[in-house]
Scaffold this motif. Structure first.
Motif, PDB file in Angstrom:
ATOM      1  N   HIS A   1       0.811  -1.236   0.009  1.00 28.37           N
ATOM      2  CA  HIS A   1      -0.096  -0.178  -0.047  1.00 28.37           C
ATOM      3  C   HIS A   1       0.806   1.183  -0.014  1.00 28.37           C
ATOM      4  N   LYS A   2       1.825   1.253   0.828  1.00 31.21           N
ATOM      5  CA  LYS A   2       2.945   2.431   1.183  1.00 31.21           C
ATOM      6  C   LYS A   2       3.480   2.604  -0.389  1.00 31.21           C
ATOM      7  N   LYS A   3       4.185   1.585  -1.148  1.00 29.14           N
ATOM      8  CA  LYS A   3       4.752   1.564  -2.285  1.00 29.14           C
ATOM      9  C   LYS A   3       3.759   2.179  -3.338  1.00 29.14           C
ATOM     10  N   ALA A   4       2.473   1.841  -3.248  1.00 29.53           N
ATOM     11  CA  ALA A   4       1.480   2.061  -4.126  1.00 29.53           C
ATOM     12  C   ALA A   4       1.011   3.575  -4.045  1.00 29.53           C
ATOM     13  N   GLY A   5       1.531   4.407  -3.052  1.00 27.23           N
ATOM     14  CA  GLY A   5       1.073   5.472  -2.577  1.00 27.23           C
ATOM     15  C   GLY A   5      -0.452   5.622  -2.135  1.00 27.23           C
ATOM     16  N   ILE A   6      -1.056   4.608  -1.663  1.00 27.96           N
ATOM     17  CA  ILE A   6      -2.285   4.487  -1.206  1.00 27.96           C
ATOM     18  C   ILE A   6      -2.367   4.998   0.087  1.00 27.96           C
ATOM     19  N   MET A   7      -1.354   4.344   1.235  1.00 25.20           N
ATOM     20  CA  MET A   7      -1.309   4.696   2.577  1.00 25.20           C
ATOM     21  C   MET A   7      -0.780   6.215   2.662  1.00 25.20           C
ATOM     22  N   THR A   8       0.221   6.675   2.025  1.00 28.80           N
ATOM     23  CA  THR A   8       0.626   7.718   2.118  1.00 28.80           C
ATOM     24  C   THR A   8       0.867   8.459   0.528  1.00 28.80           C
ATOM     25  N   LEU A   9       0.860   9.945   0.506  1.00 24.03           N
ATOM     26  CA  LEU A   9       1.063  10.423  -0.828  1.00 24.03           C
ATOM     27  C   LEU A   9       2.624  10.689  -0.934  1.00 24.03           C
ATOM     28  N   ASP A  10       3.215   9.950  -2.137  1.00 21.56           N
ATOM     29  CA  ASP A  10       4.507  10.283  -2.315  1.00 21.56           C
ATOM     30  C   ASP A  10       4.841  11.611  -2.936  1.00 21.56           C
ATOM     31  N   LYS A  11       6.155  11.811  -3.450  1.00 23.89           N
ATOM     32  CA  LYS A  11       6.312  13.247  -4.364  1.00 23.89           C
ATOM     33  C   LYS A  11       5.475  13.068  -5.461  1.00 23.89           C
ATOM     34  N   PRO A  12       4.856  14.337  -5.920  1.00 27.33           N
ATOM     35  CA  PRO A  12       5.362  15.550  -5.477  1.00 27.33           C
ATOM     36  C   PRO A  12       4.182  16.064  -4.296  1.00 27.33           C
ATOM     37  N   TYR A  13       3.302  15.406  -4.095  1.00 25.03           N
ATOM     38  CA  TYR A  13       2.012  15.810  -3.377  1.00 25.03           C
ATOM     39  C   TYR A  13       2.686  15.908  -1.781  1.00 25.03           C
TER      40      TYR A  13
ATOM     41  N   VAL B   1      -0.788  30.736 -10.520  1.00 28.81           N
ATOM     42  CA  VAL B   1      -2.076  30.111 -11.265  1.00 28.81           C
ATOM     43  C   VAL B   1      -1.296  28.982 -12.408  1.00 28.81           C
ATOM     44  N   THR B   2      -1.752  27.941 -12.121  1.00 28.21           N
ATOM     45  CA  THR B   2      -1.189  26.870 -13.093  1.00 28.21           C
ATOM     46  C   THR B   2      -2.283  25.576 -13.461  1.00 28.21           C
ATOM     47  N   PRO B   3      -2.082  25.001 -14.535  1.00 31.87           N
ATOM     48  CA  PRO B   3      -2.911  23.674 -14.877  1.00 31.87           C
ATOM     49  C   PRO B   3      -2.028  22.646 -14.454  1.00 31.87           C
ATOM     50  N   HIS B   4      -0.558  22.834 -14.131  1.00 32.09           N
ATOM     51  CA  HIS B   4       0.093  21.443 -14.006  1.00 32.09           C
ATOM     52  C   HIS B   4       0.509  21.345 -12.471  1.00 32.09           C
ATOM     53  N   ILE B   5      -0.624  20.534 -11.992  1.00 34.32           N
ATOM     54  CA  ILE B   5      -0.436  20.578 -10.474  1.00 34.32           C
ATOM     55  C   ILE B   5       0.801  19.609 -10.164  1.00 34.32           C
ATOM     56  N   ARG B   6       1.210  18.787 -10.627  1.00 32.47           N
ATOM     57  CA  ARG B   6       2.386  17.857 -10.302  1.00 32.47           C
ATOM     58  C   ARG B   6       3.586  18.687 -10.577  1.00 32.47           C
TER      59      ARG B   6
ATOM     60  N   ASP C   1       5.972  20.127  -7.269  1.00 32.77           N
ATOM     61  CA  ASP C   1       7.351  19.599  -7.153  1.00 32.77           C
ATOM     62  C   ASP C   1       8.368  20.655  -6.835  1.00 32.77           C
ATOM     63  N   ILE C   2       8.034  22.116  -6.974  1.00 32.06           N
ATOM     64  CA  ILE C   2       8.927  22.856  -6.569  1.00 32.06           C
ATOM     65  C   ILE C   2       8.773  23.623  -5.289  1.00 32.06           C
ATOM     66  N   PHE C   3       7.745  22.974  -4.470  1.00 28.81           N
ATOM     67  CA  PHE C   3       7.688  23.429  -3.034  1.00 28.81           C
ATOM     68  C   PHE C   3       8.771  22.669  -2.153  1.00 28.81           C
ATOM     69  N   THR C   4       9.098  23.341  -0.871  1.00 32.61           N
ATOM     70  CA  THR C   4       9.702  22.593  -0.077  1.00 32.61           C
ATOM     71  C   THR C   4       9.145  22.375   1.342  1.00 32.61           C
ATOM     72  N   GLU C   5       9.817  21.923   2.246  1.00 37.02           N
ATOM     73  CA  GLU C   5       9.150  21.802   3.699  1.00 37.02           C
ATOM     74  C   GLU C   5       9.086  23.051   4.426  1.00 37.02           C
ATOM     75  N   GLU C   6      10.152  23.953   4.096  1.00 36.91           N
ATOM     76  CA  GLU C   6       9.838  25.103   4.533  1.00 36.91           C
ATOM     77  C   GLU C   6       8.832  25.999   4.011  1.00 36.91           C
ATOM     78  N   ASN C   7       8.641  26.054   2.634  1.00 37.36           N
ATOM     79  CA  ASN C   7       7.591  26.766   1.905  1.00 37.36           C
ATOM     80  C   ASN C   7       6.875  25.585   1.165  1.00 37.36           C
ATOM     81  N   GLN C   8       5.492  25.442   1.731  1.00 38.29           N
ATOM     82  CA  GLN C   8       4.396  24.458   1.292  1.00 38.29           C
ATOM     83  C   GLN C   8       3.457  25.086   0.629  1.00 38.29           C
ATOM     84  N   GLY C   9       2.780  24.290  -0.426  1.00 34.07           N
ATOM     85  CA  GLY C   9       1.619  24.817  -1.149  1.00 34.07           C
ATOM     86  C   GLY C   9       0.584  24.613  -0.805  1.00 34.07           C
TER      87      GLY C   9
END
Length: 407
Positions: free
Chosen positions: A125-137, A233-238, A242-250
């Protein structure tokens, strides 16, 4: 058996006793007992007489042959019934245990996988991204009530297709007086530093976040740490996430429209309808067969990472909720005027599954229709979890830690 004995006792007693008129008074002394004899002229009455031990005066010899057979066969039948019932319960329990063990064995050997059943171990589940959302989310802040909007968070308007995004941008710029990053910054892409430009009273920066090239430039200029921008503003969510960091989150927000409406607009414009466009975009799977696991990941992104708005009758409540959540203030009259130009329902009841448009377009959007319904459910749920910014700070402070009592 009890009633057979009682009947016999009653019959024998009546046969052996002389008829005696009832007494004028009765004794209700429950502890008093007396034996009746044929020579008695009166007798005492006990209301509990019928509940006395029927075996105390049983005389089997007085019973008829059929009653004798019934008396001795009934206990035997009861014992046989109990034995059969016990065996049946034992057999059923054994079969259930065997069935459970068989299912566990199949699950352990993975016989159900790939055949419609979703059995995955925790690690899978974790590898499939079901339990937690991996990058970039994982670089986006969760939409929960106890994580207030921080000064370091950055708002992003995810422009989904055919929802009237230009009108939303006008609301952000003209009505709420925000500085935006959108296609207006494309003409200044040669500038080396981040700067604000004005056009008709509206403010925007010299970065175009609506294109992949512009997103890379935004990352290079480190726009996420700049306080010059209020919303991107963007249509490209992923790619944007991907440009956000732990200090500056989206902090993403978006408006959703029924997929059949969306694709119907495309067909009207001479375009070919897409195959589950939104689901594929969220999971980054432009080709191939989709699965329920893919839909589950897309739902998780919507539920945890996106502030949901709708373009139907809930358009104005959506705009009001989003602006208050981020602490943006502006003209409500201006917002209503701009919102009147946004697309509304075109097909009406055709979206209930009975119209011709539905029959033509639904096969292309089986997963997107489910995702849209889930987005609507999320919109209703966020009514309880999204509170205005000033209340967020009042309850939890700027860092999301609940203030101690008395502060």
């Amino acid at each position: 058996a009890y009633f057979i004995i009682m009947y016999n006792n009653s019959y024998s007693s009546r046969r052996n006793r002389k008829a005696t008129p009832p007494p004028s008074t009765f004794s209700y002394d429950y502890d008093y007992t007396s034996s009746e004899t044929t020579n008695s002229s009166s007798y005492s009455y006990s209301p509990f007489r019928v509940f006395s031990n029927p075996f105390s005066s049983l005389n089997v010899s007085n019973l008829s042959k059929r009653k004798k057979v019934s008396l001795f066969l009934l206990p035997a039948c009861i014992l046989i019934f109990i034995a059969l019932l016990s065996n049946l319960i034992s057999s059923s329990t054994t079969n259930n245990i065997k069935l459970l063990e068989s299912i566990k064995s199949m699950l352990g050997m993975g016989k159900f996988r790939g055949k419609g059943a979703a059995y995955l171990s925790f690690d899978e589940h974790k590898k499939a991204g079901i339990m937690t959302l991996d990058k970039p989310y994982d670089r986006l802040r969760d939409v929960v009530w106890d994580l207030p909007v921080r000064e370091s968070d950055r708002a992003v308007f995810w422009t989904t297709r055919k929802v009237g995004a230009p009108y939303v941008v006008e609301i952000l710029s003209e009505c709420l007086k925000l500085t935006v990053a959108n296609e207006n910054g494309r003409r200044y892409q040669d500038e080396k530093t981040l700067q604000i430009h004005k056009s008709g009273g509206n403010k925007y920066v010299n970065v175009d976040t609506t294109t992949l090239k512009g997103i890379k430039r935004a990352e290079k200029l480190n726009v996420i740490s700049s306080e010059l921008i209020d919303v991107m503003v963007t249509p490209h969510i992923r790619e944007m996430a991907d440009i956000f960091t732990e200090e500056n989150q989206g902090r993403f927000f978006a408006f959703f429209r029924h997929p059949i409406e969306r694709e119907y607009d495309k067909v009207k414009g001479g375009e070919t309808p897409d195959d589950n466009w939104m689901t594929r975009l969220l999971i980054d799977k432009p080709n191939g067969t989709l699965s329920m696991k893919d839909l589950g990941v897309a739902k998780k992104v919507i539920r945890e990472k996106v502030i949901v708005g709708l373009v139907d009758e809930f358009l104005m409540p959506s705009l009001d909720r989003i602006s208050k959540y981020f602490g943006w203030k502006g003209s409500s009259v201006c917002m209503e005027e701009k919102a009147a130009n946004m697309p509304h329902e075109l097909l009406g009841d055709a979206n209930d599954g009975t119209g011709e448009a539905w029959e033509l377009l639904h096969p292309y959007n089986l997963y997107d229709v489910q995702l849209y319904e889930y987005a609507r459910a999320t919109f209703r749920a966020e009514e309880q979890t999204l509170i205005p910014l000033h209340k967020q700070i009042q309850f939890f402070g700027d860092n999301g830690d609940e203030e101690e009592e008395g502060e």
